[in-house]
Every structure is written in structure tokens, then in C-alpha cells.
Motif scaffolding. Structure first.
Motif, mmCIF file in Angstrom:
data_model
loop_
_atom_site.group_PDB
_atom_site.id
_atom_site.type_symbol
_atom_site.label_atom_id
_atom_site.label_comp_id
_atom_site.label_asym_id
_atom_site.label_seq_id
_atom_site.Cartn_x
_atom_site.Cartn_y
_atom_site.Cartn_z
ATOM 1 N N PRO A 157 0.833 -1.205 0.000
ATOM 2 C CA PRO A 157 0.000 0.000 0.000
ATOM 3 C C PRO A 157 0.866 1.254 0.000
ATOM 4 O O PRO A 157 1.969 1.262 0.565
ATOM 5 N N PRO A 158 0.398 2.337 -0.629
ATOM 6 C CA PRO A 158 1.171 3.596 -0.639
ATOM 7 C C PRO A 158 1.335 4.149 0.770
ATOM 8 O O PRO A 158 0.354 4.346 1.489
ATOM 9 N N ARG A 159 2.582 4.390 1.144
ATOM 10 C CA ARG A 159 2.868 4.765 2.526
ATOM 11 C C ARG A 159 2.303 6.130 2.903
ATOM 12 O O ARG A 159 1.913 6.348 4.056
ATOM 13 N N ASP A 160 2.248 7.079 1.902
ATOM 14 C CA ASP A 160 1.814 8.426 2.302
ATOM 15 C C ASP A 160 0.374 8.494 2.772
ATOM 16 O O ASP A 160 -0.011 9.457 3.418
ATOM 17 N N SER A 161 -0.440 7.478 2.464
ATOM 18 C CA SER A 161 -1.829 7.503 2.911
ATOM 19 C C SER A 161 -2.045 6.685 4.183
ATOM 20 O O SER A 161 -3.172 6.599 4.681
ATOM 21 N N LEU A 162 -0.988 6.086 4.713
ATOM 22 C CA LEU A 162 -1.128 5.195 5.870
ATOM 23 C C LEU A 162 -0.608 5.854 7.144
ATOM 24 O O LEU A 162 0.428 6.517 7.130
ATOM 25 N N GLN A 163 -1.343 5.647 8.211
ATOM 26 C CA GLN A 163 -0.906 6.134 9.517
ATOM 27 C C GLN A 163 -1.128 5.035 10.547
ATOM 28 O O GLN A 163 -1.977 4.155 10.366
ATOM 29 N N ARG A 164 -0.340 5.094 11.637
ATOM 30 C CA ARG A 164 -0.450 4.108 12.711
ATOM 31 C C ARG A 164 -1.367 4.654 13.798
ATOM 32 O O ARG A 164 -1.131 5.733 14.341
ATOM 33 N N ALA A 165 -2.408 3.899 14.106
ATOM 34 C CA ALA A 165 -3.386 4.347 15.101
ATOM 35 C C ALA A 165 -2.794 4.311 16.501
ATOM 36 O O ALA A 165 -2.028 3.417 16.851
ATOM 37 N N GLN A 166 -3.159 5.314 17.286
ATOM 38 C CA GLN A 166 -2.809 5.373 18.703
ATOM 39 C C GLN A 166 -4.093 5.642 19.487
ATOM 40 O O GLN A 166 -5.192 5.554 18.955
#
Length: 238
Positions: A157-166
Motif C-alpha cells: 500500500p502507498p505509505r503516504d496515505s497510511l498512519q499508525r493508530a494510537q
């Protein structure tokens, strides 16, 4: 600071219902002591000491309520220490049941994240002035791989659209209640966090994403314990 007549009560819910099996200890990880306090107390202070939080509810692993109540006794905003369930969903529902039908803004925070910056709490509560659901996340610095059932690469998956949930994750309480009511009618319902329940079962409700903090590490392994304690020492040194 108490909520004004036009501002709903602001409640922090500390989710401490897990047992932390992956840490490999003889007690829940939230009762491990780091830098002079248990992980539970560090996380509790992050919610309790924020002046915009009016009330704190602790949801603790069954069998350890007495310890949690002993810790919470020193914090006057704590109004209840409740037994959690075997899943995060059950612990969330226990907190919602305790809060009843009251209109409130509620932040759910994992007790396993003892480093909770004040700025993140402020930003979540501010976002709840506009949105009914708020997630906290940080950008992914690594490329993520989707792996198939035979451990072969399925996609990148394209990294710029991914974030790690906290956490925290914040909600207008009535919206989260409604999402779980709808989810209860789905025989295949499974959830690992509360924002995903709103996103899936109330698709017309937008979920805002506010910036988290790289220091809000989740203690999952023994290495995490070492890293978090090192960060606490750095904070003390200045």
C-alpha cells in the motif's frame, strides 16, 4: 476546569482490562512499575491532570480491581473503577453502561500507553467540538506490506496515505453507543478499536484524525518496557 452549561461533560476512560500476555510477566503489564510508578498510574495521570478533563473512569482487568482502586484513590477525578471484559469491546461497553445516557464527550485511552502528551488530549477534545468521532494517529515511517496466508507478498500500500493508530480516541458518547447498537446486529462483528466501529457501522459519521505523538508507545513486549522507561528518564533529565 468544569464543563460549562453549553459544553458536555468531558470524561477520560482508561482502558486497563488486558493482561499483557506478550510481555511474559506474572501480572498485567499495566501493574509493572516504571520510573517509580505503575504503568497504570502514569497513564491515569495523563488524563487526570489535564484541566479539560472533568472525570476519569478506569476499566481494570478482573481480579486486579483492588490494586487499581488503591492507585486511583489518590486522584479525585476518578469516579469509578470498573471490571473490564475479555475484549476491548466489552471494556468499552462497560464504560458506556456506567456513563448511562448522559451527553458527554469521552476519550478512551489505552493504559498500556503511559506517555500521553497534554497536547494530544487537548487536540482530541478540541476536535470533538466539530466532529463526533476522533482518531489519533502518526504517519508510518516504514513501508507496510500486505502478506497473504502463505506468507507471500500480496500488495504494497502507498505509505503516504497510511498512519499508525494510537489512543486516545474520542467520541460524542451517544454516537459511539449508536454504533455499537448497530454492530450488535452483525453476527460477524469483530473490532480492535472503537473508531473502526463508528467508521463501519455509521458510515455517514466522519472520523477526524488528529496528530498523535511518536512517544505514545504501546507497551506490548519487554523491549517496549525498556524504551518507555528510557524516555521517562530523558523527560526527567530535561
Amino acid at each position: 476546569m468544569d464543563a460549562s452549561p453549553t459544553t458536555p461533560r468531558r470524561v477520560g476512560v482508561l482502558l486497563a482490562g488486558g493482561v499483557g500476555a506478550r510481555v511474559g510477566l506474572d501480572r498485567p503489564k499495566q501493574l509493572v512499575e516504571l520510573h517509580g510508578r505503575t504503568i497504570l498510574e502514569h497513564s491515569l495521570r495523563g488524563l487526570h491532570d489535564h484541566d479539560l478533563i472533568d472525570e476519569v473512569v478506569v476499566v481494570m482487568a478482573p481480579g486486579h480491581l483492588d490494586v487499581a482502586r488503591s492507585v486511583a484513590a489518590a486522584y479525585d477525578k476518578v469516579t469509578a473503577v470498573l471490571p473490564g471484559g475479555s475484549t476491548r469491546t466489552q471494556s468499552t461497553l462497560a464504560a458506556l453502561a456506567h456513563l448511562g445516557e448522559a451527553d458527554c464527550h469521552v476519550l478512551f485511552h489505552d493504559a498500556a500507553r503511559p506517555l500521553l502528551p497534554r497536547r494530544v488530549v487537548t487536540d482530541c477534545l478540541t476536535a470533538l467540538g466539530t466532529y463526533a468521532a476522533v482518531a489519533t494517529a502518526v504517519p508510518s515511517t516504514d513501508t507496510l506490506l500486505e502478506v497473504g496466508p502463505e506468507r507471500t507478498l500480496r500488495s504494497v500500500p502507498p505509505r503516504d496515505s497510511l498512519q499508525r493508530a494510537q489512543t486516545p480516541q474520542g467520541f460524542h458518547a451517544e454516537v459511539l453507543r449508536r454504533a455499537y447498537e448497530v454492530a450488535a446486529g452483525d453476527p460477524g462483528f469483530v473490532a480492535t478499536d472503537d473508531c473502526s466501529v463508528v467508521h463501519r457501522y455509521l458510515p455517514d459519521v466522519p472520523v477526524a484524525v488528529v496528530a498523535g505523538d511518536e512517544r505514545t508507545l504501546k507497551v506490548t513486549t519487554k523491549l517496549d518496557l525498556v524504551l518507555v522507561e528510557a524516555l521517562m528518564r530523558l523527560d526527567e533529565e530535561g
